[in-house]
Write a protein that holds these residues in place. Structure first.
Motif, PDB file in Angstrom:
ATOM      1  N   LEU A  53       0.809  -1.219   0.000  1.00 53.16           N
ATOM      2  CA  LEU A  53       0.000   0.000   0.000  1.00 53.16           C
ATOM      3  C   LEU A  53       0.842   1.269   0.000  1.00 53.16           C
ATOM      4  O   LEU A  53       0.422   2.296  -0.525  1.00 53.16           O
ATOM      5  CB  LEU A  53      -0.929   0.019   1.222  1.00 53.16           C
ATOM      6  N   THR A  54       2.013   1.210   0.614  1.00 62.17           N
ATOM      7  CA  THR A  54       2.870   2.387   0.695  1.00 62.17           C
ATOM      8  C   THR A  54       4.303   1.936   0.885  1.00 62.17           C
ATOM      9  O   THR A  54       4.559   0.856   1.429  1.00 62.17           O
ATOM     10  CB  THR A  54       2.450   3.303   1.875  1.00 62.17           C
ATOM     11  N   TYR A  55       5.242   2.763   0.422  1.00 63.95           N
ATOM     12  CA  TYR A  55       6.643   2.511   0.701  1.00 63.95           C
ATOM     13  C   TYR A  55       7.117   3.272   1.936  1.00 63.95           C
ATOM     14  O   TYR A  55       8.281   3.157   2.333  1.00 63.95           O
ATOM     15  CB  TYR A  55       7.508   2.897  -0.503  1.00 63.95           C
ATOM     16  N   ALA A  56       6.232   4.066   2.536  1.00 63.67           N
ATOM     17  CA  ALA A  56       6.581   4.765   3.776  1.00 63.67           C
ATOM     18  C   ALA A  56       6.803   3.746   4.885  1.00 63.67           C
ATOM     19  O   ALA A  56       6.069   2.765   4.996  1.00 63.67           O
ATOM     20  CB  ALA A  56       5.468   5.728   4.171  1.00 63.67           C
ATOM     21  N   CYS A  57       7.814   3.972   5.699  1.00 71.75           N
ATOM     22  CA  CYS A  57       8.077   3.056   6.803  1.00 71.75           C
ATOM     23  C   CYS A  57       8.838   3.778   7.903  1.00 71.75           C
ATOM     24  O   CYS A  57       9.701   4.615   7.628  1.00 71.75           O
ATOM     25  CB  CYS A  57       8.875   1.843   6.333  1.00 71.75           C
ATOM     26  N   ASN A  58       8.493   3.458   9.140  1.00 75.33           N
ATOM     27  CA  ASN A  58       9.200   4.036  10.278  1.00 75.33           C
ATOM     28  C   ASN A  58      10.500   3.314  10.582  1.00 75.33           C
ATOM     29  O   ASN A  58      11.305   3.790  11.375  1.00 75.33           O
ATOM     30  CB  ASN A  58       8.308   4.012  11.529  1.00 75.33           C
ATOM     31  N   LEU A  59      10.727   2.155   9.936  1.00 71.33           N
ATOM     32  CA  LEU A  59      11.979   1.425  10.091  1.00 71.33           C
ATOM     33  C   LEU A  59      12.782   1.483   8.793  1.00 71.33           C
ATOM     34  O   LEU A  59      12.328   2.038   7.793  1.00 71.33           O
ATOM     35  CB  LEU A  59      11.708  -0.036  10.468  1.00 71.33           C
ATOM     36  N   ALA A  60      13.972   0.897   8.838  1.00 77.74           N
ATOM     37  CA  ALA A  60      14.822   0.837   7.648  1.00 77.74           C
ATOM     38  C   ALA A  60      15.535  -0.515   7.647  1.00 77.74           C
ATOM     39  O   ALA A  60      16.760  -0.589   7.655  1.00 77.74           O
ATOM     40  CB  ALA A  60      15.835   1.976   7.643  1.00 77.74           C
ATOM     41  N   CYS A  61      14.755  -1.585   7.655  1.00 74.91           N
ATOM     42  CA  CYS A  61      15.315  -2.932   7.778  1.00 74.91           C
ATOM     43  C   CYS A  61      16.380  -3.181   6.699  1.00 74.91           C
ATOM     44  O   CYS A  61      16.183  -2.847   5.533  1.00 74.91           O
ATOM     45  CB  CYS A  61      14.215  -3.973   7.681  1.00 74.91           C
ATOM     46  N   ALA A  62      17.485  -3.768   7.138  1.00 81.18           N
ATOM     47  CA  ALA A  62      18.626  -3.940   6.242  1.00 81.18           C
ATOM     48  C   ALA A  62      18.316  -4.826   5.054  1.00 81.18           C
ATOM     49  O   ALA A  62      18.928  -4.692   3.992  1.00 81.18           O
ATOM     50  CB  ALA A  62      19.799  -4.519   7.027  1.00 81.18           C
ATOM     51  N   HIS A  63      17.352  -5.752   5.206  1.00 81.94           N
ATOM     52  CA  HIS A  63      17.080  -6.729   4.150  1.00 81.94           C
ATOM     53  C   HIS A  63      15.750  -6.461   3.452  1.00 81.94           C
ATOM     54  O   HIS A  63      15.213  -7.351   2.801  1.00 81.94           O
ATOM     55  CB  HIS A  63      17.088  -8.132   4.730  1.00 81.94           C
ATOM     56  N   CYS A  64      15.228  -5.251   3.560  1.00 81.18           N
ATOM     57  CA  CYS A  64      13.909  -4.921   2.996  1.00 81.18           C
ATOM     58  C   CYS A  64      13.906  -5.117   1.488  1.00 81.18           C
ATOM     59  O   CYS A  64      14.651  -4.478   0.754  1.00 81.18           O
ATOM     60  CB  CYS A  64      13.537  -3.478   3.330  1.00 81.18           C
ATOM     61  N   LEU A  65      13.044  -6.006   1.009  1.00 82.54           N
ATOM     62  CA  LEU A  65      13.049  -6.337  -0.414  1.00 82.54           C
ATOM     63  C   LEU A  65      12.464  -5.234  -1.280  1.00 82.54           C
ATOM     64  O   LEU A  65      12.646  -5.226  -2.487  1.00 82.54           O
ATOM     65  CB  LEU A  65      12.329  -7.662  -0.665  1.00 82.54           C
ATOM     66  N   SER A  66      11.728  -4.283  -0.666  1.00 86.65           N
ATOM     67  CA  SER A  66      11.172  -3.173  -1.439  1.00 86.65           C
ATOM     68  C   SER A  66      11.918  -1.871  -1.167  1.00 86.65           C
ATOM     69  O   SER A  66      11.481  -0.808  -1.614  1.00 86.65           O
ATOM     70  CB  SER A  66       9.681  -2.992  -1.123  1.00 86.65           C
ATOM     71  N   SER A  67      13.036  -1.936  -0.444  1.00 85.18           N
ATOM     72  CA  SER A  67      13.834  -0.740  -0.126  1.00 85.18           C
ATOM     73  C   SER A  67      12.957   0.384   0.404  1.00 85.18           C
ATOM     74  O   SER A  67      13.055   1.531  -0.028  1.00 85.18           O
ATOM     75  CB  SER A  67      14.606  -0.265  -1.367  1.00 85.18           C
ATOM     76  N   SER A  68      12.088   0.061   1.338  1.00 88.01           N
ATOM     77  CA  SER A  68      11.104   1.036   1.819  1.00 88.01           C
ATOM     78  C   SER A  68      11.711   2.059   2.763  1.00 88.01           C
ATOM     79  O   SER A  68      12.765   1.851   3.357  1.00 88.01           O
ATOM     80  CB  SER A  68       9.954   0.304   2.517  1.00 88.01           C
ATOM     81  N   GLY A  69      10.999   3.144   2.907  1.00 90.57           N
ATOM     82  CA  GLY A  69      11.398   4.243   3.775  1.00 90.57           C
ATOM     83  C   GLY A  69      10.603   5.478   3.456  1.00 90.57           C
ATOM     84  O   GLY A  69       9.874   6.013   4.290  1.00 90.57           O
TER      85      GLY A  69
END
Length: 421
Positions: free
Chosen positions: A36-52
């Motif tokens: 639904l969104t690429y906004a994220c309060n985290l920045a997980c090192a292995h995020c497959l969608s490079s979210s943030g």
């Protein structure tokens, strides 16, 4: 739901197994993933969608509701909503309620940041909703290394709130890494403690996961440890068919053991682009957009990419392997993002063929998009901060090009208490 009829019927076997039928596709996905969104309060090192960061082009509330209407007409069984962190989109709860009211089941993945006691009670009172809380370490030390400081406590607090509210059978979603394979029994104990079900998924080298795959993906001996553990516990653990490459060890794991990309699953991203594989958000796997004429149904049933994926596949370099019928050559996304041919062995092939393939010359594809925030935040994982230190120095000297470049919620006006950006 019926079998898709987009190719001459002679190509489809009249009998055979369910897997053989599924390989030719269905007229609607069994389930689809919707970021639904690429906004994220985290920045997980292995995020497959490079979210943030939020993409300012993401679908509006009304456009999302129109997609839900279409999914209802197509009789999609359920939608797996993710992100980013979907719950920090201000209209998330409205869209969740709309899906439930229109008989579209929802499973949403969350880091737990917005699962307050009040929200947990609301979720416990609804039908057709499943909650999946991400936890990548059975201890804070292991989890927070890749997900960021405080994320372990946030996840457990969300699970406790759901349990206290009477929410039945939440899911604990674990991405298996080199650091947590030895914690499988501990993960199961945590799930039992909260009345939840454990779900294990495979680490894919996509998004930011490509940068850390060499450090995080399980070692060969850990692959065997995981296989043995799943054979002993698989009936009570969900995998989403993430580990069918392990079936080359011998007996097949519980489940379909099938790459469902473009056949029974797909992904819709925040701006409505449709990708064949939930783990391959890349232009090479882009099939169309839900806002185009014909909507999602046209993309699913008529796109050239999906038609190709549903055509009879050859085993390529794996065809002579005695285990091909078990592992089916492994994961398409894992091969693509490590620069291996799609008709070649999985990079984690348990018979050793992937290791040999990785030693050859290969061209690793560049990421086609990156929504990571440009500057580190206080809750960024230790390993990601270390690996991106040089990038952070450059970014610190360069002003963001827009508000969305730094603030994951730029453009949203609804109050979002307790969110760190």
């Amino acid at each position: 739901m019926t079998i898709l009829q987009t190719r001459p019927e002679a190509l489809r076997p009249s009998g055979g197994t369910l897997i053989e039928q599924f390989e030719y596709g269905l007229d609607a996905p069994i389930c689809l993933t919707w970021e639904l969104t690429y906004a994220c309060n985290l920045a997980c090192a292995h995020c497959l969608s490079s979210s943030g960061r939020r993409d300012p082009r993401e679908l509006s509330t009304e456009q999302c509701k129109a997609v839900i209407d279409e999914l209802q007409r197509m009789q999609v069984f359920y939608v797996n909503i993710g992100g980013g962190e979907p719950t920090i989109r201000p209209d998330f709860w409205e869209l969740l309620g709309y899906a439930v009211d229109h008989q579209v089941g929802v499973k949403f993945s969350t880091n737990g940041v917005r699962i307050t006691p009040e929200r947990a009670r609301w979720l416990a009172s609804t039908d057709y909703v499943d909650v999946q809380v991400s936890l990548d370490g059975a201890t804070a030390e292991v989890n927070d290394y890749v997900r960021g400081p405080g994320s372990y406590d946030t996840a457990l607090r969300a699970l406790a709130n759901l349990q206290d509210a009477g929410f039945a059978d939440a899911k604990i979603s674990v991405v298996c890494t080199r650091q947590n394979i030895g914690q499988l029994d501990e993960f199961k104990a945590i799930a039992d403690r909260y009345g939840a079900t454990l779900r294990l998924t495979r680490l894919r080298p996509s998004g930011r996961g490509a940068d850390v795959w060499d450090e995080l993906h399980p070692l060969p001996e850990q692959q065997r440890e995981l296989y043995d553990w799943l054979m002993a516990n698989g009936e009570s653990v969900l995998t989403g068919d993430s580990f069918f490459h392990l079936s080359a060890f011998g007996e097949s794991l519980p489940g379909l053991n099938l790459c469902g990309a473009g056949r029974v699953v797909c992904l819709i991203d925040p701006i409505g682009d449709v990708y064949a594989c939930p783990f391959a958000i890349h232009e090479e796997f882009l099939a169309g957009n839900v806002l185009a004429d014909g909507g999602f149904g046209q993309v699913w049933q008529r796109s050239a990419l999906f038609t190709e994926l549903r055509s009879p596949q050859t085993g390529g370099a794996c065809s002579s392997c005695a285990f091909f019928d078990s592992c089916r050559g492994g994961c398409m996304a894992a091969k693509f993002f490590t620069g291996l041919p799609l008709d070649g062995p999985d990079p984690e092939c348990v018979q050793g063929y992937g290791e040999a393939a990785l030693a050859d010359d290969r061209s690793i594809p560049a990421a086609s998009q990156d929504h990571s925030r440009r500057m580190p935040t206080r809750n960024e994982p230790v390993m990601l901060t270390l690996q991106r230190r040089e990038d952070a120095v450059v970014a610190a000297a360069t002003p963001p090009v827009s508000a969305c470049a730094e603030n994951p919620l730029a453009g949203f006006v609804a109050p979002l208490e307790g969110i760190t950006s």
